[in-house]
Design a protein around this motif. Sequence first.
Motif, PDB file in Angstrom:
ATOM      1  N   LEU A 123       0.800  -1.216   0.000  1.00  0.00           N
ATOM      2  CA  LEU A 123       0.000   0.000   0.000  1.00  0.00           C
ATOM      3  C   LEU A 123       0.840   1.278   0.000  1.00  0.00           C
ATOM      4  O   LEU A 123       0.295   2.374   0.004  1.00  0.00           O
ATOM      5  N   ARG A 124       2.153   1.130  -0.032  1.00  0.00           N
ATOM      6  CA  ARG A 124       3.026   2.280  -0.243  1.00  0.00           C
ATOM      7  C   ARG A 124       3.131   2.611  -1.726  1.00  0.00           C
ATOM      8  O   ARG A 124       3.581   3.683  -2.103  1.00  0.00           O
ATOM      9  N   ASP A 125       2.732   1.680  -2.578  1.00  0.00           N
ATOM     10  CA  ASP A 125       2.782   1.851  -4.029  1.00  0.00           C
ATOM     11  C   ASP A 125       1.623   2.767  -4.449  1.00  0.00           C
ATOM     12  O   ASP A 125       0.460   2.347  -4.471  1.00  0.00           O
ATOM     13  N   GLN A 126       1.947   4.019  -4.783  1.00  0.00           N
ATOM     14  CA  GLN A 126       0.908   5.000  -5.100  1.00  0.00           C
ATOM     15  C   GLN A 126       0.133   4.649  -6.366  1.00  0.00           C
ATOM     16  O   GLN A 126      -1.046   4.964  -6.486  1.00  0.00           O
ATOM     17  N   THR A 127       0.775   3.975  -7.316  1.00  0.00           N
ATOM     18  CA  THR A 127       0.075   3.550  -8.531  1.00  0.00           C
ATOM     19  C   THR A 127      -0.989   2.524  -8.181  1.00  0.00           C
ATOM     20  O   THR A 127      -2.129   2.586  -8.655  1.00  0.00           O
ATOM     21  N   LEU A 128      -0.626   1.560  -7.340  1.00  0.00           N
ATOM     22  CA  LEU A 128      -1.580   0.549  -6.910  1.00  0.00           C
ATOM     23  C   LEU A 128      -2.730   1.195  -6.132  1.00  0.00           C
ATOM     24  O   LEU A 128      -3.897   0.872  -6.357  1.00  0.00           O
ATOM     25  N   CYS A 129      -2.420   2.122  -5.243  1.00  0.00           N
ATOM     26  CA  CYS A 129      -3.457   2.803  -4.467  1.00  0.00           C
ATOM     27  C   CYS A 129      -4.392   3.598  -5.378  1.00  0.00           C
ATOM     28  O   CYS A 129      -5.609   3.624  -5.152  1.00  0.00           O
ATOM     29  N   SER A 130      -3.849   4.198  -6.421  1.00  0.00           N
ATOM     30  CA  SER A 130      -4.695   4.924  -7.377  1.00  0.00           C
ATOM     31  C   SER A 130      -5.662   3.978  -8.072  1.00  0.00           C
ATOM     32  O   SER A 130      -6.834   4.306  -8.274  1.00  0.00           O
ATOM     33  N   LYS A 131      -5.188   2.785  -8.417  1.00  0.00           N
ATOM     34  CA  LYS A 131      -6.065   1.784  -9.035  1.00  0.00           C
ATOM     35  C   LYS A 131      -7.155   1.356  -8.058  1.00  0.00           C
ATOM     36  O   LYS A 131      -8.315   1.193  -8.442  1.00  0.00           O
ATOM     37  N   LEU A 132      -6.791   1.172  -6.791  1.00  0.00           N
ATOM     38  CA  LEU A 132      -7.780   0.790  -5.784  1.00  0.00           C
ATOM     39  C   LEU A 132      -8.846   1.878  -5.636  1.00  0.00           C
ATOM     40  O   LEU A 132     -10.040   1.584  -5.560  1.00  0.00           O
ATOM     41  N   ARG A 133      -8.403   3.118  -5.628  1.00  0.00           N
ATOM     42  CA  ARG A 133      -9.338   4.231  -5.451  1.00  0.00           C
ATOM     43  C   ARG A 133     -10.243   4.421  -6.667  1.00  0.00           C
ATOM     44  O   ARG A 133     -11.332   4.963  -6.549  1.00  0.00           O
ATOM     45  N   ALA A 134      -9.813   3.979  -7.828  1.00  0.00           N
ATOM     46  CA  ALA A 134     -10.573   4.163  -9.071  1.00  0.00           C
ATOM     47  C   ALA A 134     -11.604   3.062  -9.302  1.00  0.00           C
ATOM     48  O   ALA A 134     -12.383   3.143 -10.245  1.00  0.00           O
ATOM     49  N   ASN A 135     -11.621   2.041  -8.461  1.00  0.00           N
ATOM     50  CA  ASN A 135     -12.526   0.913  -8.665  1.00  0.00           C
ATOM     51  C   ASN A 135     -13.517   0.770  -7.520  1.00  0.00           C
ATOM     52  O   ASN A 135     -13.172   0.996  -6.365  1.00  0.00           O
ATOM     53  N   HIS A 136     -14.736   0.347  -7.878  1.00  0.00           N
ATOM     54  CA  HIS A 136     -15.808   0.225  -6.896  1.00  0.00           C
ATOM     55  C   HIS A 136     -16.301  -1.209  -6.735  1.00  0.00           C
ATOM     56  O   HIS A 136     -17.268  -1.446  -6.027  1.00  0.00           O
ATOM     57  N   ASP A 137     -15.655  -2.150  -7.391  1.00  0.00           N
ATOM     58  CA  ASP A 137     -16.085  -3.539  -7.350  1.00  0.00           C
ATOM     59  C   ASP A 137     -15.132  -4.343  -6.467  1.00  0.00           C
ATOM     60  O   ASP A 137     -13.910  -4.329  -6.684  1.00  0.00           O
ATOM     61  N   ALA A 138     -15.686  -5.062  -5.487  1.00  0.00           N
ATOM     62  CA  ALA A 138     -14.863  -5.815  -4.537  1.00  0.00           C
ATOM     63  C   ALA A 138     -13.984  -6.852  -5.230  1.00  0.00           C
ATOM     64  O   ALA A 138     -12.822  -7.024  -4.869  1.00  0.00           O
ATOM     65  N   ALA A 139     -14.509  -7.541  -6.227  1.00  0.00           N
ATOM     66  CA  ALA A 139     -13.722  -8.564  -6.937  1.00  0.00           C
ATOM     67  C   ALA A 139     -12.540  -7.929  -7.669  1.00  0.00           C
ATOM     68  O   ALA A 139     -11.435  -8.483  -7.688  1.00  0.00           O
ATOM     69  N   THR A 140     -12.759  -6.753  -8.239  1.00  0.00           N
ATOM     70  CA  THR A 140     -11.672  -6.044  -8.919  1.00  0.00           C
ATOM     71  C   THR A 140     -10.620  -5.590  -7.918  1.00  0.00           C
ATOM     72  O   THR A 140      -9.414  -5.702  -8.168  1.00  0.00           O
ATOM     73  N   LEU A 141     -11.067  -5.096  -6.765  1.00  0.00           N
ATOM     74  CA  LEU A 141     -10.130  -4.670  -5.725  1.00  0.00           C
ATOM     75  C   LEU A 141      -9.278  -5.850  -5.259  1.00  0.00           C
ATOM     76  O   LEU A 141      -8.057  -5.717  -5.096  1.00  0.00           O
ATOM     77  N   TYR A 142      -9.913  -6.995  -5.080  1.00  0.00           N
ATOM     78  CA  TYR A 142      -9.169  -8.200  -4.674  1.00  0.00           C
ATOM     79  C   TYR A 142      -8.116  -8.549  -5.727  1.00  0.00           C
ATOM     80  O   TYR A 142      -6.963  -8.848  -5.390  1.00  0.00           O
ATOM     81  N   ALA A 143      -8.506  -8.501  -6.989  1.00  0.00           N
ATOM     82  CA  ALA A 143      -7.577  -8.822  -8.071  1.00  0.00           C
ATOM     83  C   ALA A 143      -6.403  -7.842  -8.098  1.00  0.00           C
ATOM     84  O   ALA A 143      -5.246  -8.247  -8.257  1.00  0.00           O
ATOM     85  N   ILE A 144      -6.686  -6.572  -7.915  1.00  0.00           N
ATOM     86  CA  ILE A 144      -5.618  -5.558  -7.901  1.00  0.00           C
ATOM     87  C   ILE A 144      -4.650  -5.828  -6.757  1.00  0.00           C
ATOM     88  O   ILE A 144      -3.432  -5.793  -6.937  1.00  0.00           O
ATOM     89  N   LEU A 145      -5.181  -6.106  -5.591  1.00  0.00           N
ATOM     90  CA  LEU A 145      -4.337  -6.351  -4.419  1.00  0.00           C
ATOM     91  C   LEU A 145      -3.490  -7.612  -4.575  1.00  0.00           C
ATOM     92  O   LEU A 145      -2.301  -7.605  -4.280  1.00  0.00           O
TER      93      LEU A 145
END
Length: 154
Positions: A123-145
């Motif tokens: 979660l120090r990765d700002q690019t990853l955090c930006s992707k998390l903030r841009a998505n509203h679907d739990a399954a997508t968030l899980y995949a990103i993480l």
Amino acid sequence: MDLSKILDPEAVKVLASASSKKRLFQDIGDLAHTAYGLNAPMTVEALMERESLGPTGVGHGVALPHCRVSGLDGVKGVFLRLDKPIEFGAIDRQAVDLAFALFAPEEAGVEHLKALALVSRTLRDQTLCSKLRANHDAATLYAILTEGRSVQAA
């Protein structure tokens, strides 16, 4: 260690709103109960007790609440993305909109610390955090993480 080992897909959720840190901890406790069968009130109490030692808001809108709980066979995680950031007492005074809570068995030692370090690095990765903030679907968030960490580790 891989995030998919500590975070189950059903332990990821988007919250429309949380009015306070305590309310967020209650939502975390409820999700930990649903995903892992943890006792929600005891989990919330353990999170609040740990938080009283010092805030777990690590900056840049991220919080890493964590505690030890009985009844676990390994470290487990819960991730919440908040639509509306909340005041959390973070070190940089920024409101929090990404919370990754970790629960460790009471007797856990280095495993808990390794998991905390992994989540912190992720979660120090700002690019990853930006992707998390841009998505509203739990399954997508899980995949990103989970996929994001594998790619970074390669």
